[in-house]
Design an enzyme around this catalytic site. Structure first.
Site, mmCIF file in Angstrom:
data_model
loop_
_atom_site.group_PDB
_atom_site.id
_atom_site.type_symbol
_atom_site.label_atom_id
_atom_site.label_comp_id
_atom_site.label_asym_id
_atom_site.label_seq_id
_atom_site.Cartn_x
_atom_site.Cartn_y
_atom_site.Cartn_z
ATOM 1 N N ARG A 1 34.310 -9.339 4.894
ATOM 2 C CA ARG A 1 35.327 -9.940 5.771
ATOM 3 C C ARG A 1 35.009 -9.805 7.249
ATOM 4 O O ARG A 1 34.411 -8.811 7.677
ATOM 5 C CB ARG A 1 36.686 -9.276 5.485
ATOM 6 C CG ARG A 1 37.175 -9.569 4.089
ATOM 7 C CD ARG A 1 38.467 -8.869 3.740
ATOM 8 N NE ARG A 1 38.976 -9.374 2.469
ATOM 9 C CZ ARG A 1 38.530 -8.979 1.271
ATOM 10 N NH1 ARG A 1 37.586 -8.062 1.181
ATOM 11 N NH2 ARG A 1 39.017 -9.511 0.172
ATOM 12 N N HIS B 1 33.113 -13.811 2.986
ATOM 13 C CA HIS B 1 31.905 -14.282 2.302
ATOM 14 C C HIS B 1 31.375 -15.611 2.852
ATOM 15 O O HIS B 1 30.986 -16.502 2.093
ATOM 16 C CB HIS B 1 32.173 -14.413 0.800
ATOM 17 C CG HIS B 1 32.417 -13.100 0.100
ATOM 18 N ND1 HIS B 1 31.941 -11.898 0.565
ATOM 19 C CD2 HIS B 1 33.104 -12.800 -1.044
ATOM 20 C CE1 HIS B 1 32.301 -10.929 -0.254
ATOM 21 N NE2 HIS B 1 33.019 -11.446 -1.227
ATOM 22 N N HIS C 1 26.457 -11.243 -5.358
ATOM 23 C CA HIS C 1 27.811 -10.989 -5.851
ATOM 24 C C HIS C 1 27.911 -11.032 -7.379
ATOM 25 O O HIS C 1 28.879 -11.557 -7.933
ATOM 26 C CB HIS C 1 28.778 -11.983 -5.212
ATOM 27 C CG HIS C 1 30.158 -11.453 -5.009
ATOM 28 N ND1 HIS C 1 31.029 -11.217 -6.054
ATOM 29 C CD2 HIS C 1 30.822 -11.082 -3.897
ATOM 30 C CE1 HIS C 1 32.170 -10.762 -5.571
ATOM 31 N NE2 HIS C 1 32.069 -10.660 -4.263
ATOM 32 N N ASP D 1 38.093 -1.677 -3.858
ATOM 33 C CA ASP D 1 37.581 -2.857 -3.157
ATOM 34 C C ASP D 1 37.203 -2.382 -1.761
ATOM 35 O O ASP D 1 37.776 -2.809 -0.760
ATOM 36 C CB ASP D 1 38.672 -3.944 -3.116
ATOM 37 C CG ASP D 1 38.106 -5.322 -2.762
ATOM 38 O OD1 ASP D 1 36.912 -5.388 -2.399
ATOM 39 O OD2 ASP D 1 38.861 -6.303 -2.846
ATOM 40 N N GLU E 1 28.128 -4.533 -4.171
ATOM 41 C CA GLU E 1 27.524 -5.435 -3.185
ATOM 42 C C GLU E 1 26.883 -4.615 -2.076
ATOM 43 O O GLU E 1 27.581 -3.979 -1.289
ATOM 44 C CB GLU E 1 28.606 -6.345 -2.607
ATOM 45 C CG GLU E 1 29.359 -7.131 -3.664
ATOM 46 C CD GLU E 1 30.761 -7.500 -3.193
ATOM 47 O OE1 GLU E 1 30.900 -8.080 -2.106
ATOM 48 O OE2 GLU E 1 31.728 -7.184 -3.914
HETATM 49 C C1 BGC Z 1 35.837 -8.706 -2.146
HETATM 50 C C2 BGC Z 1 37.103 -8.884 -2.907
HETATM 51 C C3 BGC Z 1 37.186 -10.294 -3.355
HETATM 52 C C4 BGC Z 1 35.955 -10.601 -4.190
HETATM 53 C C5 BGC Z 1 35.924 -12.019 -4.628
HETATM 54 C C6 BGC Z 1 34.706 -9.013 -3.063
HETATM 55 O O1 BGC Z 1 33.493 -8.855 -2.404
HETATM 56 O O2 BGC Z 1 35.726 -7.425 -1.613
HETATM 57 O O3 BGC Z 1 38.218 -8.562 -2.124
HETATM 58 O O4 BGC Z 1 38.325 -10.534 -4.097
HETATM 59 O O5 BGC Z 1 34.808 -10.343 -3.458
HETATM 60 O O6 BGC Z 1 36.103 -12.842 -3.576
#
Ligand code: BGC
Length: 403
Positions: free
Chosen positions: A113, A138, A212, A289, A357
């Site tokens: 983010r 992302h 991802h 998360d 990640e």
């Molecule tokens: C994020 C999550 C998100 C997910 C899918 C992850 O990398 O940290 O908050 O929901 O990606 O978008």
């Protein structure tokens, strides 16, 4: 050595273009088949790389998505351990786009983010799409996960591989500079998936590329798959600290010790053991998360550190994650809710898969104390992550190698 297979747009690929790339290692193989068609008519391929052990990695140039990864369990049974879809259509469906889990995709230009979808560089404010509440996530509405990359196969002493390249124009999703990105996936003969990232830019710009994939090491299509989750996987993370977040999952700037918190994974711990603990950070993430600050003491920035180790209870499969990056986002699949049905008809229920990640810290462009994500013209962004697969000597139910 195998010559590169040209990616020819606009024609249907032979479904099973098999090439023996061997000599001694009879099983090494690269196969190119059709995966689907994009709304603009572009044909999209699926490459399946097989190593000398029979492990298989399938990647599509659409989003650089890892579609399947088959590795052996403690008894030598190969199973697919990543979430995804059998056909391209699965990744294009409206339901998928709404849920937006980024299954298996390459993430760019910025993994994770950026607060408020804004950052400033040399006094100029750059505005990015806000696709996660008020924040940018992302790489935006049309990040690298939704681009058709150019693909070229490769086979050398490292293993069988696929090289993906993408030009991201100046101003793409609000980011300055034309960025040339290159990602090489390699499947080595000792069952490692190696991801090499490179990028150059003609103007200063933040870059934070990541992968991802969602893993479920007990297998995603077998009999046990439906209704299963990753809560019994045991995880170790080589981090003494994590970056706590606000309600929008933006780091507060603090590096907080994991000691005496549910974020302490310095010893192998079942993911489900503390995930429901009464903890503000877990409540904000709806589970895990969060970005972990990897212990890289004594290492240069281009050296690999073992970031995490994941062990599956039933199959005995083990995955180690090694990286040159300073951070690791552990996301426990909290937003999976059973609305998506993937490969082989498996329903992806709550926490059916997890993502690890490797990355720089979230919101680094707005956090002066975090390691910088700025790429300068004339420099090359370089990063490597390895996912190394093995097994515990017996199936996890009876014994584990650690603790
Ligand atoms: C994020 C999550 C998100 C997910 C899918 C992850 O990398 O940290 O908050 O929901 O990606 O978008």
């Amino acid at each position: 050595m195998l010559a590169a297979l040209p990616l020819v747009a606009g024609i249907a690929f032979a479904q099973e273009t098999k090439q023996d790339v061997t000599g001694m290692e009879q099983q090494r193989n690269i196969e190119q088949g059709a995966f689907g068609t994009l709304p603009d008519g572009s044909e999209v391929a699926l490459y399946t790389l097989t190593n000398a052990q029979g492990a298989r990695l399938s990647v599509t140039p659409y989003g650089g998505i890892i579609v399947a990864l088959e590795v052996p369990d403690a008894e030598g049974e190969f199973e697919d351990v990543v979430l995804g879809f059998d056909r391209l259509e699965g990744y294009l469906s409206e339901t998928y786009r709404q849920a937006n889990p980024y299954f298996g995709a390459l993430i760019g230009r910025y993994g994770n983010r950026i607060a408020g979808g804004k950052f400033s560089l040399d006094g100029k404010v750059h505005t990015l799409p806000t696709n996660d509440g008020d924040n940018h996530l992302h790489g935006g509405d049309r990040g690298f996960d939704r681009r058709l990359w150019k693909a070229e196969t490769v086979e050398d002493e490292r293993g069988v591989g696929l090289i993906l390249t993408l030009t991201s124009p100046d101003g793409d999703q609000g980011y300055p500079g034309e960025l040339q990105a290159r990602v090489r996936y390699t499947l080595s003969d000792d069952n490692a998936v190696i991801v090499d990232y490179e990028a150059t830019s003609d103007a200063t710009t933040p870059v934070n590329l990541t992968q991802h994939s969602y893993f479920n090491l007990d297998g995603v299509t077998g009999e046990r798959a439906d209704g299963d989750d990753i809560l019994d996987h045991r995880l170790t993370i080589n981090a003494d600290a994590f970056t706590p977040v606000d309600e929008g999952l933006i780091p507060t700037g603090e590096l907080r010790s994991v000691a005496q918190t549910p974020f302490d994974f310095r010893k192998p711990t079942a993911i489900g053991e503390r995930i429901e603990a009464d903890n503000t950070q877990l409540a904000r993430g709806k589970g895990y998360d969060h970005n972990f600050v990897l212990d890289r003491d004594g290492l240069d920035e281009n050296e690999l550190v073992t970031a995490a180790r994941l062990e599956a209870e039933h199959s005995g499969r083990v995955m180690e994650v090694l990286t040159t990056e300073p951070g690791l986002q552990f996301y426990s699949g909290n937003f999976l809710d059973g609305s998506l049905t993937g490969k082989g008809g498996t329903t992806y229920g709550h926490r059916f898969g997890l993502a690890l990640e490797t990355q720089h810290f979230p919101d680094s462009p707005n956090q002066p104390d975090f390691p910088s994500t700025l790429l300068q013209p004339g420099e090359t962004y370089q990063s490597q992550t390895r996912y190394v697969f093995s097994t515990n000597s017996t199936t996890g139910e009876s014994e584990t190698t650690s603790n």
